[in-house]
Enzyme design. Structure first.
Site, PDB file in Angstrom:
ATOM      1  N   GLY A 431     -37.774  20.942 -43.652  1.00  0.00           N
ATOM      2  CA  GLY A 431     -38.661  20.925 -44.713  1.00  0.00           C
ATOM      3  C   GLY A 431     -40.242  20.510 -44.425  1.00  0.00           C
ATOM      4  O   GLY A 431     -40.421  20.148 -43.331  1.00  0.00           O
ATOM      5  N   GLY A 433     -44.129  19.384 -46.107  1.00  0.00           N
ATOM      6  CA  GLY A 433     -44.936  18.976 -47.380  1.00  0.00           C
ATOM      7  C   GLY A 433     -46.040  18.533 -47.004  1.00  0.00           C
ATOM      8  O   GLY A 433     -46.468  18.387 -45.887  1.00  0.00           O
ATOM      9  N   GLY A 434     -46.929  17.637 -47.927  1.00  0.00           N
ATOM     10  CA  GLY A 434     -48.051  16.900 -47.642  1.00  0.00           C
ATOM     11  C   GLY A 434     -48.084  15.821 -46.635  1.00  0.00           C
ATOM     12  O   GLY A 434     -48.946  15.403 -45.738  1.00  0.00           O
ATOM     13  N   GLY A 436     -45.858  15.911 -43.889  1.00  0.00           N
ATOM     14  CA  GLY A 436     -45.688  16.385 -42.327  1.00  0.00           C
ATOM     15  C   GLY A 436     -44.549  17.220 -42.374  1.00  0.00           C
ATOM     16  O   GLY A 436     -44.087  17.998 -43.557  1.00  0.00           O
ATOM     17  N   THR A 437     -43.677  17.179 -41.442  1.00  0.00           N
ATOM     18  CA  THR A 437     -42.608  18.312 -41.056  1.00  0.00           C
ATOM     19  C   THR A 437     -41.329  17.435 -40.842  1.00  0.00           C
ATOM     20  O   THR A 437     -41.443  16.587 -40.090  1.00  0.00           O
ATOM     21  CB  THR A 437     -42.865  19.405 -40.087  1.00  0.00           C
ATOM     22  OG1 THR A 437     -44.019  19.911 -40.497  1.00  0.00           O
ATOM     23  CG2 THR A 437     -41.722  20.320 -39.868  1.00  0.00           C
ATOM     24  N   VAL A 438     -40.101  17.948 -41.147  1.00  0.00           N
ATOM     25  CA  VAL A 438     -39.048  17.155 -41.037  1.00  0.00           C
ATOM     26  C   VAL A 438     -38.165  18.298 -40.234  1.00  0.00           C
ATOM     27  O   VAL A 438     -38.179  19.557 -40.626  1.00  0.00           O
ATOM     28  CB  VAL A 438     -38.065  16.738 -42.172  1.00  0.00           C
ATOM     29  CG1 VAL A 438     -36.821  16.211 -41.785  1.00  0.00           C
ATOM     30  CG2 VAL A 438     -38.965  15.901 -42.770  1.00  0.00           C
ATOM     31  N   LYS A 452     -38.614  13.186 -38.605  1.00  0.00           N
ATOM     32  CA  LYS A 452     -39.844  13.275 -39.466  1.00  0.00           C
ATOM     33  C   LYS A 452     -40.943  12.992 -38.745  1.00  0.00           C
ATOM     34  O   LYS A 452     -41.410  11.878 -37.895  1.00  0.00           O
ATOM     35  CB  LYS A 452     -39.675  12.160 -40.710  1.00  0.00           C
ATOM     36  CG  LYS A 452     -40.839  12.222 -41.718  1.00  0.00           C
ATOM     37  CD  LYS A 452     -40.780  11.523 -42.578  1.00  0.00           C
ATOM     38  CE  LYS A 452     -42.042  11.332 -43.512  1.00  0.00           C
ATOM     39  NZ  LYS A 452     -41.960  10.502 -44.749  1.00  0.00           N
ATOM     40  N   ASP A 548     -42.384   7.629 -54.599  1.00  0.00           N
ATOM     41  CA  ASP A 548     -42.269   9.141 -54.844  1.00  0.00           C
ATOM     42  C   ASP A 548     -41.077   9.545 -54.991  1.00  0.00           C
ATOM     43  O   ASP A 548     -40.239  10.333 -54.376  1.00  0.00           O
ATOM     44  CB  ASP A 548     -42.677   9.779 -53.365  1.00  0.00           C
ATOM     45  CG  ASP A 548     -43.200  11.350 -53.493  1.00  0.00           C
ATOM     46  OD1 ASP A 548     -43.431  11.708 -54.767  1.00  0.00           O
ATOM     47  OD2 ASP A 548     -43.090  12.160 -52.436  1.00  0.00           O
TER      48      ASP A 548
END
Length: 752
Positions: A431, A433-434, A436-438, A452, A548
């Site tokens: 995945g 998102g704002g 970073g990347t997983v 992460k 979040d």
């Protein structure tokens, strides 16, 4: 021969680079216009009425581009959108167009009157072969105290500024202007502006949201004015669009034999096909040795005609798609592509050239070896530098002093995680998102983990970051994703979590077809999430606010057990502190409105976000959707408005049998209290978790209870009156937190 050969190869590379950089597709069908002002319009694009364009492909896309000669010079437009989208340039892979999709709201700062009211805008490219380039565009929001969002994903950014001094010109850093990345493959772009209720200021009369090519917009404070650049019709905001033919791959398109024009393979003779990397479909190009328009057919290049770049030392003979060189001229030797002079006085030209070539080759190999050694040393020093600046020494010092941390926390090396993720290959991405990347990774002991990689970290708060890592590794709750360790040898630290394999709660609600999750599973998952958040708030070694909470951050394992994940925006709270002033972070639709307006983060902000997720589980609807009518776009607002009228069952997706319906009614009450505007009026998560656990034990037989009065149930459908009267009297132990302003008098549920 070595030196002349190297020279010739370099010469050929320069020729190929210069020719490829200058090549353009200029051909069109006979009689068709291929030039509009200074814009070249190649086939498959062109005028629709004269069949000068590829009319329709296998995906039903139209390639109509027309020239409006009423302008001087003439201007080209996408034909499917009238005079709305002006074409700025065309290449063999992309279009640059002038953006008209700008959402805007402007006020008169003297009267406060709204003078420009276009808070929503839509760019629809669905009928075209274009997608919005996610690598060459950005989404910008301009204004003070606004939330700019786009598409159906509720992505966007927040810009805040309380006074003129807060505005930062030159970049979209969140003070007067903010920016966000867009996702891949969009051909329909919805954008909107959500403004706060602050009074209009003279320095900030306007709010905007728009799409623009990266690097083509620089924020200025004057852009916030009613007479600024963004309200001018001639403001140029270019956008880059990717294009391709059809919706099939090269292999699929070549294998279809059909009399239907739209199904026919678009690449003509002497061409090669390649799949488009950023959108569906394929593209065509001329084979080596040919030139022209690959969608009309490519012609042979006569390489021998170019006297300045003749590829042969001897005589050049053109062939179809290539050329041949004859023997070298008299007094030289070679195969025609490279020739060496024959010495007449016996000087050993060949041996000297060979000796020089071998000497140069040896020097090159030695230099390369030395370079690799130096580079390796630099990489080792850089790893050590990153390790120290990311707090590695501090973490090593802290590990022995923390009970229970040594065995469970590991400092991974960069090499270990590179092997685990196949060098962080794109196929391992779980995945983005704002934050970073997983990546998905497999460790040497065959454990599957989630790694992460954040976009950035505040270097001034390294000590706090290390402290948070130590505390997060001590979290031990079955419904919280476990932090296993970290890697500090990279520019940005990598965090390693346990891997949860069955996707997110959001995917199961919104992406797996109809909302078919059983009520038992929904209630159990809600209880597990509440238990995890309550643990973070009150049972962890230091209370933690997640900040979040949303369905996309709830992972489900193979048994559909819920686990709270993503501490990318978390903040550890000292025991003697109840409120934290911080930059507003969170997800549009789940964000606590009190936190958004005050900037004060409390544990009740997580309670609000949990309430949004409860409504999501009750209804199967997204928290925000631009596809719904305006009054229904915000799910929480619509839900609360329905509860005021006792009409919430218009959107509730839950079973209708008696036992389950009583649970549904109680969950509705809990959700409404979680969504109270004031945080102090929301119940604590510990209490919510306890009450949901009670609900789980309540089955279809039910318990004895006091029935509701007739007056209290007349607003509900007749078939539900008896159900409300059967909500058990001992369902909750904390009724005081739920009785105010609810549609059901829960005091009737309490033991007499």
């Amino acid at each position: 021969m070595f030196l002349p050969s190297v020279f010739f190869i370099l010469l050929q590379i320069m020729i190929l680079l210069s020719s490829s950089s200058s090549a353009t597709i200029e051909q069109g069908k006979p009689g068709c216009l291929t030039k509009c002002g200074n814009i070249t319009i190649p086939y498959p694009f062109g005028d629709y009425g004269q069949y000068c364009s590829f009319v329709e492909d296998d995906a039903g896309k139209l390639y109509y581009v027309y020239c409006n000669t009423s302008f001087s010079p003439p201007k080209a437009f996408l034909g499917m959108n009238g005079d709305e989208i002006e074409v700025l340039s065309i290449s063999d892979t992309e279009f640059r167009v002038k953006n008209t999709a700008i959402a805007a709201k402007c006020y008169d700062d003297q009267t406060g009157k709204l003078v420009v009211d276009n808070p929503f805008y839509n760019l629809d490219l669905g009928a075209t072969p274009f997608t919005i380039s996610y690598t060459k565009n950005m989404y910008a929001g301009v204004g003070c105290n606004i939330r700019a969002a786009f598409s159906q994903t509720s992505r966007g950014c927040v810009s805040k500024c309380a006074n003129k001094a807060d505005i930062v010109e030159g970049s979209c850093s969140g003070s007067g202007c903010c920016e966000a990345n867009i996702q891949k493959g969009l051909n329909n772009f919805n954008e909107s502006i959500l403004t706060s209720d602050n009074p209009v200021q003279s320095f900030s009369q306007c709010n905007f949201a728009f799409l623009v090519e990266t690097g083509q917009y620089t924020f200025q404070g004057s852009d916030l004015q009613l007479d600024g650049r963004l309200t001018k019709p001639d403001m140029d905001l270019p956008v880059v669009l990717d294009w391709a033919i059809g919706g099939r791959s090269c292999k699929e398109a070549q294998s279809i034999s059909s009399d239907i024009p739209s199904d026919r393979y678009a690449c003509k003779n002497n061409t090669v096909c390649s799949n488009a990397p950023d959108n569906p479909g394929y593209r065509c190009a001329c084979e080596k040795g040919y030139e022209g328009n690959p969608y009309l057919g490519c012609q042979d290049i006569n390489e021998c005609e170019d006297e300045n770049n003749n590829p042969c030392y001897g005589t050049c003979t053109n062939t179809i798609g290539a050329y041949n060189c004859s023997a070298c001229p008299e007094g030289t030797t070679g195969d025609g592509t490279s020739c060496t002079t024959i010495s007449k006085d016996g000087f050993p030209v060949l041996r000297v050239a060979l000796g020089l070539s071998l000497g140069l080759l040896s020097a090159f190999v030695c230099g390369l070896f030395l370079y690799l050694c130096i580079r390796k040393q630099k990489l080792l020093k850089l790893k050590e530098q990153f390790f120290q600046q990311n707090g590695g020494l501090l973490l090593r010092q802290q590990l022995p002093s923390r009970d229970g941390v040594v065995d469970s926390t590991k400092i991974f090396t960069q090499a270990e995680l590179k092997v685990a993720t196949n060098n962080f290959h794109s196929s391992q991405v779980l995945g983005e998102g704002g934050f970073g990347t997983v990546y998905k990774g497999t460790l040497s002991d065959n454990r599957v983990v989630a790694i992460k990689k954040s976009k950035q970290i505040d270097k001034s708060q390294i000590e706090q970051f290390i402290n948070e890592v130590l505390i997060l590794t001590q979290i031990n709750h079955r419904n919280v994703v476990k932090l296993l360790g970290c890697c500090l040898e990279t520019e940005v630290p990598l965090l390693v979590y346990e891997f949860v394999s069955n996707g997110t709660l959001s995917q199961h609600i919104h992406q797996n077809g109809a909302f078919e999750m059983s009520w038992e599973n929904r209630l159990r998952i809600a209880t597990e999430i509440a238990s995890a958040i309550a643990y973070l708030h009150s049972a962890a070694s230091i209370p933690i606010i997640h900040r979040d909470i949303k369905s996309a951050n709830i992972l489900l394992d193979e048994n559909y057990i819920a686990k709270v994940a993503d501490f990318g925006a978390s903040r550890l709270i000292p025991l003697d502190q109840t409120r934290v002033n911080t930059a507003v972070q969170g997800t549009f639709g789940y964000l606590d409105p009190e936190y958004f307006h005050s900037g004060e983060l409390t544990d009740k902000s997580d309670v609000y976000s949990f309430g949004v997720m409860l409504v999501e589980l009750l209804t199967g609807l997204k928290p925000v959707s631009m596809e719904r009518p305006e009054e229904q776009r915000s799910l929480t607002g619509y839900f609360l408005s329905l509860t005021e009228k006792n009409e919430e069952f218009k959107i509730i997706d839950a079973p209708a049998d008696e036992g389950h319906l009583q649970q549904v009614l109680a969950v509705i009450v809990i959700a409404k209290k979680c969504l109270e505007w004031k945080g102090e009026e929301r119940p604590p998560m510990k209490q919510i978790a306890a009450d949901l656990q009670v609900l789980l034990k309540f089955n279809s037989v039910g318990w004895d209870c006091q029935p509701l009065s007739h007056e209290e149930t007349t607003d509900f459908p007749s078939e539900m009156n008896n159900l409300y009267s059967k909500i058990p009297s001992n369902l909750f132990d904390h009724s005081s937190n739920y009785t105010s302003e609810t549609n059901v008098d829960l005091s009737m549920m309490i033991p007499r």
